[in-house]
Design an enzyme around this catalytic site. Structure first.
Site, PDB file in Angstrom:
ATOM      1  N   CYS A 237     -14.806   3.190  21.281  1.00 25.41           N
ATOM      2  CA  CYS A 237     -15.337   1.899  20.820  1.00 25.41           C
ATOM      3  C   CYS A 237     -16.796   1.726  21.239  1.00 25.41           C
ATOM      4  CB  CYS A 237     -14.501   0.745  21.364  1.00 25.41           C
ATOM      5  SG  CYS A 237     -13.016   0.428  20.397  1.00 25.41           S
TER       6      CYS A 237
ATOM      7  N   ARG B 232      -3.246   3.416  20.943  1.00 33.22           N
ATOM      8  CA  ARG B 232      -2.780   4.414  19.979  1.00 33.22           C
ATOM      9  C   ARG B 232      -1.344   4.874  20.186  1.00 33.22           C
ATOM     10  NH1 ARG B 232      -6.478   6.482  16.592  1.00 33.22           N
ATOM     11  NH2 ARG B 232      -5.861   8.493  15.758  1.00 33.22           N
TER      12      ARG B 232
ATOM     13  N   ARG C 283      -3.485  -3.196  -6.944  1.00 34.92           N
ATOM     14  CA  ARG C 283      -2.751  -3.739  -5.804  1.00 34.92           C
ATOM     15  C   ARG C 283      -1.853  -4.893  -6.210  1.00 34.92           C
ATOM     16  NH1 ARG C 283      -3.260  -0.034  -2.956  1.00 34.92           N
ATOM     17  NH2 ARG C 283      -3.959   0.055  -0.793  1.00 34.92           N
TER      18      ARG C 283
ATOM     19  N   CYS D 209     -11.017  -2.234  20.569  1.00 36.63           N
ATOM     20  CA  CYS D 209     -10.919  -2.887  21.882  1.00 36.63           C
ATOM     21  C   CYS D 209     -12.294  -3.211  22.453  1.00 36.63           C
ATOM     22  CB  CYS D 209     -10.121  -2.022  22.855  1.00 36.63           C
ATOM     23  SG  CYS D 209     -11.021  -0.598  23.534  1.00 36.63           S
TER      24      CYS D 209
ATOM     25  N   HIS E 248       0.954  -3.626   6.296  1.00 39.36           N
ATOM     26  CA  HIS E 248      -0.223  -3.500   7.167  1.00 39.36           C
ATOM     27  C   HIS E 248      -1.492  -4.036   6.519  1.00 39.36           C
ATOM     28  CE1 HIS E 248      -0.273   0.017   4.598  1.00 39.36           C
ATOM     29  NE2 HIS E 248      -1.569   0.074   4.785  1.00 39.36           N
ATOM     30  N   GLU E 249      -1.365  -4.691   5.347  1.00 39.33           N
ATOM     31  CA  GLU E 249      -2.580  -5.227   4.703  1.00 39.33           C
ATOM     32  C   GLU E 249      -2.512  -6.742   4.714  1.00 39.33           C
ATOM     33  OE1 GLU E 249      -3.374  -3.568   0.848  1.00 39.33           O
ATOM     34  OE2 GLU E 249      -3.716  -1.576   1.687  1.00 39.33           O
TER      35      GLU E 249
ATOM     36  N   CYS F 242     -10.436   3.781  17.910  1.00 39.32           N
ATOM     37  CA  CYS F 242     -10.155   3.158  19.208  1.00 39.32           C
ATOM     38  C   CYS F 242      -8.943   3.832  19.846  1.00 39.32           C
ATOM     39  CB  CYS F 242      -9.874   1.664  19.006  1.00 39.32           C
ATOM     40  SG  CYS F 242      -9.373   0.805  20.496  1.00 39.32           S
TER      41      CYS F 242
ATOM     42  N   CYS G  11      -7.268  -2.536   4.524  1.00 35.82           N
ATOM     43  CA  CYS G  11      -6.967  -1.103   4.407  1.00 35.82           C
ATOM     44  C   CYS G  11      -7.853  -0.408   3.378  1.00 35.82           C
ATOM     45  CB  CYS G  11      -5.479  -0.906   4.103  1.00 35.82           C
ATOM     46  SG  CYS G  11      -4.977   0.815   3.972  1.00 35.82           S
TER      47      CYS G  11
ATOM     48  N   CYS H 176     -13.094   1.085  25.122  1.00 36.18           N
ATOM     49  CA  CYS H 176     -12.771   2.495  25.336  1.00 36.18           C
ATOM     50  C   CYS H 176     -13.992   3.361  24.972  1.00 36.18           C
ATOM     51  CB  CYS H 176     -11.546   2.904  24.521  1.00 36.18           C
ATOM     52  SG  CYS H 176     -11.834   3.073  22.753  1.00 36.18           S
TER      53      CYS H 176
ATOM     54  N   CYS I  39       0.832  -1.209   0.000  1.00 40.86           N
ATOM     55  CA  CYS I  39       0.000   0.000   0.000  1.00 40.86           C
ATOM     56  C   CYS I  39       0.868   1.262   0.000  1.00 40.86           C
ATOM     57  CB  CYS I  39      -0.901  -0.048   1.237  1.00 40.86           C
ATOM     58  SG  CYS I  39      -1.834   1.447   1.560  1.00 40.86           S
ATOM     59  N   HIS I  40       0.255   2.381  -0.373  1.00 37.60           N
ATOM     60  CA  HIS I  40       0.971   3.658  -0.421  1.00 37.60           C
ATOM     61  C   HIS I  40       1.570   4.056   0.919  1.00 37.60           C
ATOM     62  CE1 HIS I  40      -1.566   3.899  -3.992  1.00 37.60           C
ATOM     63  NE2 HIS I  40      -0.557   4.591  -4.472  1.00 37.60           N
ATOM     64  N   THR I  41       0.892   3.709   1.998  1.00 39.07           N
ATOM     65  CA  THR I  41       1.385   4.102   3.315  1.00 39.07           C
ATOM     66  C   THR I  41       2.729   3.436   3.614  1.00 39.07           C
ATOM     67  OG1 THR I  41      -0.918   4.242   3.958  1.00 39.07           O
ATOM     68  CG2 THR I  41       0.683   4.363   5.719  1.00 39.07           C
TER      69      THR I  41
HETATM   70  N1  LIG Z   1      -8.571   7.551   5.291  1.00 36.82           N
HETATM   71  C1  LIG Z   1      -7.925   6.402   5.400  1.00 36.82           C
HETATM   72  O1  LIG Z   1      -8.031   5.675   6.390  1.00 36.82           O
HETATM   73  C2  LIG Z   1      -7.069   5.948   4.265  1.00 36.82           C
HETATM   74  C3  LIG Z   1      -6.745   4.592   4.107  1.00 36.82           C
HETATM   75  C4  LIG Z   1      -5.996   4.221   2.974  1.00 36.82           C
HETATM   76  C5  LIG Z   1      -5.570   5.188   2.076  1.00 36.82           C
HETATM   77  N2  LIG Z   1      -5.892   6.492   2.293  1.00 36.82           N
HETATM   78  C6  LIG Z   1      -5.516   7.567   1.356  1.00 36.82           C
HETATM   79  O2  LIG Z   1      -6.478   7.585   0.317  1.00 36.82           O
HETATM   80  C7  LIG Z   1      -5.892   8.113  -0.860  1.00 36.82           C
HETATM   81  C8  LIG Z   1      -6.141   7.174  -2.033  1.00 36.82           C
HETATM   82  O3  LIG Z   1      -5.492   5.931  -1.806  1.00 36.82           O
HETATM   83  P1  LIG Z   1      -5.359   4.874  -2.994  1.00 36.82           P
HETATM   84  O4  LIG Z   1      -4.636   3.692  -2.467  1.00 36.82           O
HETATM   85  O5  LIG Z   1      -6.678   4.672  -3.631  1.00 36.82           O
HETATM   86  O6  LIG Z   1      -4.394   5.720  -3.956  1.00 36.82           O
HETATM   87  P2  LIG Z   1      -4.107   5.654  -5.541  1.00 36.82           P
HETATM   88  O7  LIG Z   1      -2.898   6.481  -5.765  1.00 36.82           O
HETATM   89  O8  LIG Z   1      -4.092   4.247  -6.002  1.00 36.82           O
HETATM   90  O9  LIG Z   1      -5.358   6.359  -6.187  1.00 36.82           O
HETATM   91  C9  LIG Z   1      -5.471   7.729  -6.309  1.00 36.82           C
HETATM   92  C10 LIG Z   1      -6.165   8.015  -7.634  1.00 36.82           C
HETATM   93  O10 LIG Z   1      -6.408   9.426  -7.719  1.00 36.82           O
HETATM   94  C11 LIG Z   1      -6.297   9.777  -9.070  1.00 36.82           C
HETATM   95  N3  LIG Z   1      -6.134  11.221  -9.215  1.00 36.82           N
HETATM   96  C12 LIG Z   1      -5.006  11.954  -9.064  1.00 36.82           C
HETATM   97  N4  LIG Z   1      -5.254  13.255  -9.320  1.00 36.82           N
HETATM   98  C13 LIG Z   1      -6.571  13.348  -9.629  1.00 36.82           C
HETATM   99  C14 LIG Z   1      -7.422  14.421 -10.013  1.00 36.82           C
HETATM  100  N5  LIG Z   1      -6.957  15.675 -10.123  1.00 36.82           N
HETATM  101  N6  LIG Z   1      -8.707  14.154 -10.258  1.00 36.82           N
HETATM  102  C15 LIG Z   1      -9.181  12.887 -10.171  1.00 36.82           C
HETATM  103  N7  LIG Z   1      -8.417  11.830  -9.825  1.00 36.82           N
HETATM  104  C16 LIG Z   1      -7.131  12.059  -9.567  1.00 36.82           C
HETATM  105  C17 LIG Z   1      -5.121   8.975  -9.580  1.00 36.82           C
HETATM  106  O11 LIG Z   1      -5.146   8.838 -10.988  1.00 36.82           O
HETATM  107  C18 LIG Z   1      -5.327   7.639  -8.862  1.00 36.82           C
HETATM  108  O12 LIG Z   1      -6.055   6.716  -9.653  1.00 36.82           O
HETATM  109  C19 LIG Z   1      -4.414   8.326  -0.527  1.00 36.82           C
HETATM  110  O13 LIG Z   1      -4.232   9.674  -0.150  1.00 36.82           O
HETATM  111  C20 LIG Z   1      -4.205   7.411   0.650  1.00 36.82           C
HETATM  112  O14 LIG Z   1      -3.136   7.849   1.458  1.00 36.82           O
HETATM  113  C21 LIG Z   1      -6.638   6.883   3.352  1.00 36.82           C
HETATM  114 ZN   LIG Z   2      -2.893   0.770   3.395  1.00 40.40          ZN
HETATM  115 ZN   LIG Z   3     -11.290   0.970  21.824  1.00 36.95          ZN
END
Ligand SMILES: NC(=O)c1ccc[n+]([C@@H]2O[C@H](COP(=O)([O-])OP(=O)(O)OC[C@H]3O[C@@H](n4cnc5c(N)ncnc54)[C@H](O)[C@@H]3O)[C@@H](O)[C@H]2O)c1
Ligand SMILES: [Zn+2]
Ligand SMILES: [Zn+2]
Length: 368
Positions: free
Chosen positions: A98, A110, A362, A92, A62-63, A106, A169, A95, A40-42
Site C-alpha cells: 500500500c 489476503r 451487466r 490498508c 462482490h460488486e 494490499c 470491479c 502494508c 459478475c463472471h467471478t
Molecule cells: N484483472 C482483474 O482484476 C479482473 C477483474 C474483473 C474481470 N477480470 C477478467 O477479465 C475478463 C473480461 O471480463 P468481462 O467481465 O469483460 O467479460 P465478458 O465475458 O463480458 O467479455 C469478454 C469479451 O471478450 C470477447 N471475446 C471472446 N473471444 C474473443 C476473441 N477471440 N477476440 C476478441 N474478443 C473476444 C467476448 O465476445 C466478450 O465480449 C475475464 O477473464 C474476467 O475474469 C479480471
Molecule cells: Zn467482478
Molecule cells: Zn495494504
C-alpha cells in the site's frame, strides 16, 4: 440481525435466497446496507464449481454499493450515512504494498479473505448457529453485509448507487489498466481485445488518457457498437486474422498499447503480437482457466515489446474509486450504457443466465 442473502450451497446448482443471521461489526468493521450490486463472471465462476479455490456454503457477490449503517470500534474514516463502494481488493494504506506506488495488491487481509473469513479469522454470517463463510471479503448478494473498513471506498453521495456499484470491479479494472498499469500517453494508438465490462472500461480509460486511435476487437457486433460509444475510433471482428489486421492498420508496426480483456490465452498472445516493436506494451486483464499458459515467442520481447498484468486495474480502491465516481458525475464516463438489466435479489440466478447468454453487459440487483 436477520438478513436476506443469496447462498451458494452446491456448486452448479442455483443460488438459494434465504434468511441468514448477520452479527454486529467488530473492531475495524462496518455494517453496510446494500442498495445495488452487479452480477459478475467471478460470481458465476465460483457458483459453477470451476474455481478450484471455491468453497460453500457462502454468500456470493462482490460488486456492491450501499450506505453505512453502523461502525465497529476504532473505525475512523467512515460514519453512518456514508455512501460506499465495496472493494474485493482492499487498501490498508499501511502494508509494504500500500505504501508503494507500483502496486495495489494490499497484503493486510489476503489470507483470511481468500479462506472466506473477516480479518480476525471468523465470520459474521451464520445460519442456525452454523458459520457461513464470506466471499471475496464482500458477500454483497445480500441486503446487508459486514466488511472491514479498509475494503470500503467512500464516494460522493450524489452518485446513484446502481451506477456506482460497477466501479467495484470490471469497470475500474478496465479504466485502471489504461490509466494506471499502461499509463497510456496522449496521441497513441491502442488496441483493446474484448468488449465486455473490462474491455469497455479500458476503451474509456484510453480515451480519457487522450489516445488518438482506439481499436476495439470483439466477436459481437453489438458490443463493438458499445465500444464506439465509449470512444473506440475503429472496431474489428476478432479471430485468427486479428494480429495481421492490426499490423496492417498501423503501417506494419502494431499498436503502442494493447489490452487483453477476454480471459482467453490465445487472445493474450494476440495482444502481445499486435503490440509494436520498440515500446509496445501488452496489458493482460483476463483471468485464464486453471493450468493454462500464455505462449510468447521471445523475439517479440527482445525487439522491445513488454507484457504487464493488471489486477483490479492497479487501482488503490479507497483513493481512486471515489475519483472515478467523480469523473462519472462530471460526465466523463458513461456508466448508464453498461447497466443492461435491473433485477431483484430473488432473480439473482436470472442474472447468471443473462450473463451466460451474453445478454447485455451487466445485470444490477436493486435492493431498494
Ligand atoms: N484483472 C482483474 O482484476 C479482473 C477483474 C474483473 C474481470 N477480470 C477478467 O477479465 C475478463 C473480461 O471480463 P468481462 O467481465 O469483460 O467479460 P465478458 O465475458 O463480458 O467479455 C469478454 C469479451 O471478450 C470477447 N471475446 C471472446 N473471444 C474473443 C476473441 N477471440 N477476440 C476478441 N474478443 C473476444 C467476448 O465476445 C466478450 O465480449 C475475464 O477473464 C474476467 O475474469 C479480471
Ligand atoms: Zn467482478
Ligand atoms: Zn495494504
Amino acid at each position: 440481525m436477520k438478513i436476506r442473502a443469496a447462498v451458494l450451497e452446491d456448486f452448479g446448482a442455483p443460488l438459494g435466497v434465504q434468511e441468514l443471521e448477520l452479527a454486529e461489526p467488530k473492531a475495524g468493521e462496518v455494517l453496510v446496507r446494500l442498495v445495488a450490486c452487479g452480477v459478475c463472471h467471478t460470481d458465476l465462476y465460483t457458483a459453477s464449481g470451476a474455481d478450484p479455490s471455491g468453497y460453500s456454503p457462502t454468500v456470493l457477490g462482490h460488486e456492491g454499493a450501499g450506505i453505512v449503517e453502523r461502525i465497529g470500534e476504532g473505525v475512523r474514516d467512515l460514519a453512518a450515512g456514508d455512501h460506499v463502494v465495496t472493494l474485493f481488493s482492499p487498501q490498508c494504506r499501511e502494508c509494504e504494498h500500500c505504501r508503494d506506488h507500483r502496486t495495489n495488491l494490499c497484503m493486510a487481509i489476503r489470507e483470511q479473505q481468500n479462506q472466506g473469513y473477516l480479518p480476525d479469522g471468523t465470520t459474521r454470517l451464520s445460519r442456525d448457529g452454523e458459520p457461513i463463510r464470506h466471499f471475496m471479503g464482500t458477500s454483497t448478494f445480500a441486503d446487508h453485509t459486514v466488511m472491514p473498513e479498509i475494503a470500503l471506498a467512500k464516494i460522493d453521495p450524489d452518485a446513484p448507487l446502481d451506477r456506482a456499484c460497477l466501479f467495484a470491479c470490471g469497470l475500474s479494472t478496465g479504466l485502471g489498466a489504461a490509466m494506471n498499469t499502461a499509463k497510456v500517453v496522449g496521441g497513441s494508438t491502442c488496441v483493446v481485445f474484448g468488449a465486455g465490462m473490462v474491455g469497455l472500461g479500458a476503451v474509456a480509460g484510453c480515451r480519457l488518457q487522450g489516445a488518438e486511435r482506439i481499436v476495439c476487437v470483439d466477436l459481437s457486433s453489438d458490443r463493438l457498437e458499445l465500444a464506439r460509444g465509449q470512444g473506440a475510433t475503429e472496431t474489428l471482428v476478432g479471430g485468427p486474422e486479428a494480429v495481421q489486421q492490426i499490423v496492417d492498420m498501423t503501417d506494419g508496426l502494431g499498436a503502442d498499447y494493447t489490452f487483453e480483456a477476454t480471459g482467453n490465452v490465445n487472445v493474450m498472445r494476440q495482444a502481445v503480437e499486435s503490440a509494436r516493436m520498440g515500446w509496445g506494451l501488452a496489458t493482460m486483464c483476463g483471468v485464464a482457466g486453471k493450468g493454462e499458459t500464455l505462449d510468447i515467442i521471445p523475439r517479440f520481447l527482445i525487439t522491445g515489446r513488454r507484457v504487464a498484468g493488471s489486477s483490479f486495474g492497479g487501482v488503490k480502491g479507497r483513493d481512486q474509486v471515489p475519483q472515478f465516481v467523480d469523473m462519472y458525475l462530471a460526465g466523463d464516463i458513461d456508466v448508464d450504457a453498461f447497466v443492461s438489466h435491473k433485477l431483484t435479489l430473488d432473480d439473482v440466478n436470472r442474472g447468471f443466465e443473462l450473463m451466460e447468454a451474453q445478454d447485455g453487459i451487466r445485470s444490477v440487483i436493486d435492493f431498494a
